[in-house]
Design a protein around this motif. Sequence first.
Motif, PDB file in Angstrom:
ATOM      1  N   ASN A  90       0.823  -1.220   0.000  1.00  0.00           N
ATOM      2  CA  ASN A  90       0.000   0.000   0.000  1.00  0.00           C
ATOM      3  C   ASN A  90       0.851   1.262   0.000  1.00  0.00           C
ATOM      4  O   ASN A  90       0.477   2.269  -0.588  1.00  0.00           O
ATOM      5  N   ASP A 146       2.225   1.691  -3.814  1.00  0.00           N
ATOM      6  CA  ASP A 146       1.400   1.551  -5.017  1.00  0.00           C
ATOM      7  C   ASP A 146       1.100   2.912  -5.657  1.00  0.00           C
ATOM      8  O   ASP A 146       1.569   3.957  -5.192  1.00  0.00           O
ATOM      9  N   ARG A 194      -7.491  -9.438  -2.570  1.00  0.00           N
ATOM     10  CA  ARG A 194      -6.424  -8.559  -3.060  1.00  0.00           C
ATOM     11  C   ARG A 194      -6.915  -7.678  -4.201  1.00  0.00           C
ATOM     12  O   ARG A 194      -6.628  -6.481  -4.254  1.00  0.00           O
ATOM     13  N   ARG A 247      -7.545  -3.579  -4.162  1.00  0.00           N
ATOM     14  CA  ARG A 247      -6.960  -2.684  -5.175  1.00  0.00           C
ATOM     15  C   ARG A 247      -8.038  -1.805  -5.827  1.00  0.00           C
ATOM     16  O   ARG A 247      -7.822  -0.606  -6.031  1.00  0.00           O
TER      17      ARG A 247
END
Length: 355
Positions: A111, A114, A237, A241
Amino acid sequence: MGGKRKTNENEGMEGEEDSKHNIKKMKKEKSEILPSSIKNKEKRSAVHAKLKHQKKLDKRKKLKARDAAAKRALELGEEPPPKQIPRTIENTREADETVCMPDDEELFAGNDADEFSAVLKQDRTPKILITTCRFNSTRGPAFITELLSVIPNSHYYKRGTYDLKKIVEYANNKEFTSIIVVHTNRREPDALLIIGLPDGPTAHFKLSSLVLRKDIKNHGNPTNHEPELVLNNFTTRLGHRIGRLIQSLFPQSPNFRGRRVVTFHNQRDFIFFRHHRYIFETKEIKQSESKGKKAKDTKGESISKEKVIARLQECGPRFTLKLVSLQHGTFDTRGGEFEWVHKPEMDTSRRRFFL
């Protein structure tokens, strides 16, 4: 000679027993095959019907046994067996290895590095460019005007004849953080394309069940305050996102005085969008003081107690999103790498979810 014949007979008997055991095993394995793993539609429906009938018979047996146990417990003066939790599609979903855990250090480390970290850490303020496809419709602009009222610091630009790659370059030069493209088909908005800037990713959603503000009964008009954002059930996941992509469209400092809430609720991979205003009210609840039987002369006096309740008013619009694909980087139809693409083979099971 007799001894040899006996041993041969014994060996033959053992071989037959082994073959029978193997046949039983094969039958069990065949019966345990999930319908979702069968690609042929007719065979899949036939196997599903057999399993459904068997489940129905087992359910009847369990109900009879449970009722008999409850009656026996009442006769003996004991407590009846506890009620079972009802089975739903959500709590019987197929096991998924990508479900995020609260102690997942790798997830938190990802995190911080990203594409959305700069916006979510408030190093950059969200600035959204909203545009349409080349052939626009009548309901498209109405939907865009309502999106402009929902998302703060968003700006509408006419598409014209520009390619999407040129629009991405222009948005990067003007320091936009995201692009939203509203696609229309047969005069109805049917898809949303969300592009994160400058490094992506690009998410393509199918848009359905659109209801504009004017069509919502007793709707309210939103204020200019920055809204609170609620994201529900983005557990995997991929869902995490997508949740961060949606989160990067909104500022991270909501103004609570405006009492505006924007909700993205994920249920069975359908993302439901709602926009509300809320208000807290104190409501008086009358409770009678007299309990049980009293004399005729005495009257039950009522005491009023105050209770705080919350009321919601929908501001609109209302729509549903379904993820079609997630692509690395900005929009590229030819050389783009896809992180995830929806395929028809994925819809063979009702209990398999990806977000």
